[in-house]
Design a protein around this motif. Structure first.
Motif, mmCIF file in Angstrom:
data_model
loop_
_atom_site.group_PDB
_atom_site.id
_atom_site.type_symbol
_atom_site.label_atom_id
_atom_site.label_comp_id
_atom_site.label_asym_id
_atom_site.label_seq_id
_atom_site.Cartn_x
_atom_site.Cartn_y
_atom_site.Cartn_z
ATOM 1 N N GLU A 75 0.448 -1.092 0.806
ATOM 2 C CA GLU A 75 -0.173 -0.170 0.399
ATOM 3 C C GLU A 75 0.646 1.581 -0.227
ATOM 4 O OE1 GLU A 75 -2.562 -0.236 3.097
ATOM 5 O OE2 GLU A 75 -3.823 -1.822 2.379
ATOM 6 N N LYS A 76 1.977 0.939 0.828
ATOM 7 C CA LYS A 76 2.339 2.566 0.688
ATOM 8 C C LYS A 76 3.991 2.827 -0.617
ATOM 9 C CE LYS A 76 5.651 5.734 2.789
ATOM 10 N NZ LYS A 76 4.808 6.359 3.432
ATOM 11 N N SER A 77 3.740 1.499 -1.425
ATOM 12 C CA SER A 77 4.471 1.534 -2.259
ATOM 13 C C SER A 77 3.770 2.472 -3.559
ATOM 14 C CB SER A 77 5.446 -0.177 -2.640
ATOM 15 O OG SER A 77 5.745 -0.608 -2.202
ATOM 16 N N VAL A 94 0.573 -9.389 -3.622
ATOM 17 C CA VAL A 94 1.348 -8.260 -4.008
ATOM 18 C C VAL A 94 0.708 -7.894 -5.545
ATOM 19 C CG1 VAL A 94 3.665 -7.475 -5.204
ATOM 20 C CG2 VAL A 94 3.309 -9.081 -2.954
ATOM 21 N N SER A 95 0.658 -9.027 -6.480
ATOM 22 C CA SER A 95 0.835 -8.722 -7.824
ATOM 23 C C SER A 95 -0.825 -7.918 -8.280
ATOM 24 C CB SER A 95 0.895 -9.514 -9.078
ATOM 25 O OG SER A 95 2.025 -9.680 -9.546
ATOM 26 N N SER A 96 -1.490 -8.639 -7.417
ATOM 27 C CA SER A 96 -3.615 -8.393 -7.509
ATOM 28 C C SER A 96 -3.563 -6.856 -6.896
ATOM 29 C CB SER A 96 -4.139 -9.689 -6.448
ATOM 30 O OG SER A 96 -3.844 -9.443 -5.153
ATOM 31 N N MET A 97 -2.641 -6.322 -6.066
ATOM 32 C CA MET A 97 -2.904 -5.290 -5.010
ATOM 33 C C MET A 97 -2.377 -4.208 -6.047
ATOM 34 S SD MET A 97 -2.163 -5.764 -1.360
ATOM 35 C CE MET A 97 -2.503 -3.590 -0.814
ATOM 36 N N LEU A 98 -1.187 -4.376 -6.924
ATOM 37 C CA LEU A 98 -0.214 -3.836 -7.457
ATOM 38 C C LEU A 98 -2.014 -3.499 -9.060
ATOM 39 C CD1 LEU A 98 2.867 -5.151 -7.240
ATOM 40 C CD2 LEU A 98 2.059 -2.354 -6.809
ATOM 41 N N ASP A 141 -3.804 -0.308 -10.581
ATOM 42 C CA ASP A 141 -4.091 0.058 -12.127
ATOM 43 C C ASP A 141 -2.711 0.639 -12.655
ATOM 44 O OD1 ASP A 141 -6.810 0.464 -12.879
ATOM 45 O OD2 ASP A 141 -6.661 2.677 -11.960
ATOM 46 N N MET A 142 -1.615 -0.730 -12.235
ATOM 47 C CA MET A 142 -0.310 -0.832 -12.266
ATOM 48 C C MET A 142 -0.278 -1.367 -13.849
ATOM 49 S SD MET A 142 1.498 1.101 -10.129
ATOM 50 C CE MET A 142 0.320 2.525 -8.952
ATOM 51 N N ALA A 143 0.959 -1.431 -14.293
ATOM 52 C CA ALA A 143 1.541 -2.513 -15.812
ATOM 53 C C ALA A 143 2.065 -4.109 -15.344
ATOM 54 C CB ALA A 143 1.892 -2.182 -16.160
ATOM 55 N N VAL A 144 1.360 -4.450 -14.810
ATOM 56 C CA VAL A 144 2.123 -5.770 -13.949
ATOM 57 C C VAL A 144 2.636 -7.467 -14.652
ATOM 58 C CG1 VAL A 144 1.939 -7.870 -11.882
ATOM 59 C CG2 VAL A 144 0.697 -5.482 -11.762
ATOM 60 N N THR A 145 3.917 -7.462 -13.734
ATOM 61 C CA THR A 145 4.580 -8.413 -14.765
ATOM 62 C C THR A 145 5.072 -9.486 -13.699
ATOM 63 O OG1 THR A 145 6.125 -7.360 -16.486
ATOM 64 C CG2 THR A 145 6.767 -9.508 -16.360
ATOM 65 N N GLY A 146 4.924 -10.588 -13.240
ATOM 66 C CA GLY A 146 4.929 -10.846 -12.917
ATOM 67 C C GLY A 146 5.384 -12.410 -13.231
ATOM 68 N N ILE A 175 1.964 -19.448 -11.758
ATOM 69 C CA ILE A 175 1.778 -19.015 -12.445
ATOM 70 C C ILE A 175 0.545 -19.166 -13.373
ATOM 71 C CG2 ILE A 175 2.773 -18.706 -15.045
ATOM 72 C CD1 ILE A 175 4.722 -16.846 -12.996
ATOM 73 N N GLU A 176 -0.190 -20.254 -13.351
ATOM 74 C CA GLU A 176 -1.046 -20.492 -14.770
ATOM 75 C C GLU A 176 -2.395 -19.370 -13.648
ATOM 76 O OE1 GLU A 176 -2.127 -21.277 -17.916
ATOM 77 O OE2 GLU A 176 0.450 -21.480 -17.264
ATOM 78 N N ILE A 177 -2.510 -20.037 -12.289
ATOM 79 C CA ILE A 177 -3.444 -19.612 -11.160
ATOM 80 C C ILE A 177 -3.800 -18.352 -10.941
ATOM 81 C CG2 ILE A 177 -4.137 -18.905 -8.847
ATOM 82 C CD1 ILE A 177 -3.008 -22.037 -8.488
ATOM 83 N N ALA A 178 -2.067 -17.090 -11.392
ATOM 84 C CA ALA A 178 -2.085 -16.029 -11.326
ATOM 85 C C ALA A 178 -2.372 -15.432 -12.461
ATOM 86 C CB ALA A 178 0.100 -15.601 -10.879
ATOM 87 N N LYS A 179 -1.978 -16.092 -13.646
ATOM 88 C CA LYS A 179 -3.217 -15.613 -15.432
ATOM 89 C C LYS A 179 -4.608 -15.211 -14.829
ATOM 90 C CE LYS A 179 0.639 -17.285 -18.065
ATOM 91 N NZ LYS A 179 1.480 -18.352 -19.096
ATOM 92 N N SER A 180 -4.855 -16.923 -14.691
ATOM 93 C CA SER A 180 -6.360 -17.005 -13.821
ATOM 94 C C SER A 180 -6.630 -15.937 -13.539
ATOM 95 C CB SER A 180 -6.760 -17.952 -13.861
ATOM 96 O OG SER A 180 -6.375 -18.510 -12.040
ATOM 97 N N LYS A 181 -6.260 -14.802 -12.698
ATOM 98 C CA LYS A 181 -6.815 -14.133 -11.714
ATOM 99 C C LYS A 181 -6.278 -13.121 -11.345
ATOM 100 C CE LYS A 181 -7.409 -16.605 -7.363
ATOM 101 N NZ LYS A 181 -6.727 -16.934 -5.681
ATOM 102 N N VAL A 182 -5.631 -12.540 -12.083
ATOM 103 C CA VAL A 182 -4.858 -11.119 -11.891
ATOM 104 C C VAL A 182 -4.931 -10.456 -13.350
ATOM 105 C CG1 VAL A 182 -2.723 -10.025 -11.062
ATOM 106 C CG2 VAL A 182 -3.400 -12.357 -9.813
ATOM 107 N N LYS A 183 -5.082 -8.994 -13.383
ATOM 108 C CA LYS A 183 -4.621 -8.505 -14.636
ATOM 109 C C LYS A 183 -2.733 -8.293 -14.706
ATOM 110 C CE LYS A 183 -5.177 -4.594 -16.882
ATOM 111 N NZ LYS A 183 -6.338 -3.365 -17.021
#
Length: 172
Positions: free
Chosen positions: A35-37, A58-62, A66-71, A79-87
């Motif tokens: 949040e501080k970041s 982390v990625s979901s909060m970012l 409205d951040m452009a996230v690369t994880g 990674i498959e779970i992240a792709k299905s849950k987070v933009k």
């Protein structure tokens, strides 16, 4: 450059998936740090989440800010779970070998720690302190001018005894 620790991390994290996410998603210290970041970044900032796991928190909060996230994470199932849950863009990659494309406005290395059962050494992201040091300094080169480097890490002094080869008597 990938080490035995990186493979150890893949072997450990690959089967954990949601259990890992559930263990860390409500960590108040991690959430406060993110949040501080976010308050220090502009919407649309390009950010890298190293060891992103399932993308939570982390990625979901970012992404929600409205951040452009690369994880990146070494565990394909995470990674498959992240792709299905987070933009965002999520890649299977070993953080010791990953070569960022372009620059990032912020890089997050929010590390979990484990103990190598064979040696008893505490490992960050299943890596030695030397590997973490090299990784952070290498990735920091891809920060934009004025970029933010966020490293979540336990102090080594809490875990490494003075007779351990990783002990840093300068505390630097």
């Amino acid at each position: 450059m990938s080490t035995q620790g990186a493979q150890f991390g893949k072997d450990v994290f690959e089967p954990l998936n949601i259990e890992y996410e559930n263990a860390y998603k409500h960590n108040p210290f991690k959430r406060a740090c993110i949040e501080k970041s976010i308050s220090m970044l502009k919407p649309g900032s390009r950010v890298l989440d190293v060891g992103c796991g399932t993308g939570v928190p982390v990625s979901s909060m970012l992404a929600e800010a409205d951040m452009a996230v690369t994880g990146i994470d070494i565990a394909p199932s995470m990674i498959e779970i992240a792709k299905s849950k987070v933009k965002g863009e999520f890649l299977v990659a070993d953080c010791l070998e990953y070569q960022p494309q372009g620059t990032f406005d912020a890089i997050f290395v929010s590390a979990a720690e484990q103990v190598d059962l064979e040696t008893g050494h505490r490992l960050t992201l299943s890596l030695t302190y030397a590997d973490v040091h090299a990784m952070v300094f290498r990735l920091a080169k891809s920060l934009s001018v004025g970029g933010l480097l966020v490293v979540g890490q336990d102090a080594a002094d809490d875990h490494v005894s003075q007779d351990d080869p990783h002990w840093d008597e300068t505390h630097s």
